[in-house]
Scaffold this motif. Structure first.
Motif, PDB file in Angstrom:
ATOM      1  N   THR A 196       0.834  -1.210   0.000  1.00 53.18           N
ATOM      2  CA  THR A 196       0.000   0.000   0.000  1.00 53.18           C
ATOM      3  C   THR A 196       0.865   1.254   0.000  1.00 53.18           C
ATOM      4  O   THR A 196       0.655   2.168  -0.801  1.00 53.18           O
ATOM      5  N   MET A 233       2.552   1.690  -3.363  1.00 54.14           N
ATOM      6  CA  MET A 233       1.625   2.166  -4.400  1.00 54.14           C
ATOM      7  C   MET A 233       1.277   3.646  -4.211  1.00 54.14           C
ATOM      8  O   MET A 233       1.195   4.393  -5.181  1.00 54.14           O
ATOM      9  N   ASN A 249      10.491   2.113  -4.473  1.00 52.28           N
ATOM     10  CA  ASN A 249      10.234   3.209  -5.410  1.00 52.28           C
ATOM     11  C   ASN A 249      11.518   3.736  -6.036  1.00 52.28           C
ATOM     12  O   ASN A 249      11.530   4.105  -7.203  1.00 52.28           O
TER      13      ASN A 249
END
Length: 192
Positions: A10, A13, A142
């Motif tokens: 989560t 994202m 990321n």
């Protein structure tokens, strides 16, 4: 250690949507054309370090200048809102930076594009919801994605085409808009 795969996914994202590295491909390609090249590794590592430092010191820095997390989150929600509108409506507020590869790799690539107000605000919000180690893993994931996209931006442009990039930008714009509304509504009550 509270490693939770669902929380990591989560947080990854949410950060991915806010950083919007795929939606930034047109800007990255433009920077690469103007500067000649971009240092993908350097930009990725600096962006990751800025986010991790802000994750640990962000609240202290805000308190030092007399701003609380709620005020910063509301301001960040507004910034995310405008970034989302920019993506959905196709308008650009981006100002050109200097044309050297070193300068282009730091500004505007690292800040404000990758580790900008939106992602820094999001980190403070995530910190209120998830354990630190899950957020750090999300940042590292990321950074890996950022590096891969920066390295392959030319190939991605050819693969996705103008229309593909436009569609991805609009989709992430709507996701960001929803994040901005959630961030705004959950923090605005704390101001009054």
């Amino acid at each position: 250690m509270n490693f939770d795969i669902k929380e990591i996914i989560t947080a990854t994202m949410v950060l991915f949507a806010v950083i919007d590295i795929v939606g930034s491909i047109p800007i990255i390609i433009g920077l690469r054309e103007k500067a000649g090249s971009i240092h993908s590794g350097k930009a990725s590592i600096i962006a990751g370090l800025v986010m991790i430092v802000f994750l640990f010191l962000g609240e202290s820095i805000l308190h030092l200048i007399g701003i609380n997390v709620t005020e910063f989150a509301v301001a960040g929600a507004l910034i995310i809102f405008f970034i989302a509108l920019e993506m959905i409506l196709g308008v650009t507020l981006f100002k050109e930076g200097e044309n050297s590869p070193d300068m282009a790799s730091i500004f505007p690539l690292v800040f404000p594009l990758l580790a900008g107000p939106g992602s820094l605000t999001t980190l403070i919000s995530l910190r209120a919801e998830y354990p630190m180690e899950n957020i750090i893993i999300a940042i590292i994931l990321n950074v890996i994605i950022i590096y891969a996209v920066l390295k392959s931006s030319g190939r991605l442009q050819r693969f996705l085409g103008v229309n593909g990039i436009a569609v991805i930008k609009k989709i992430f714009g709507v996701i960001l808009l929803a994040i901005a509304v959630k961030l705004f509504t959950s923090n605005i009550q704390g101001l009054f």
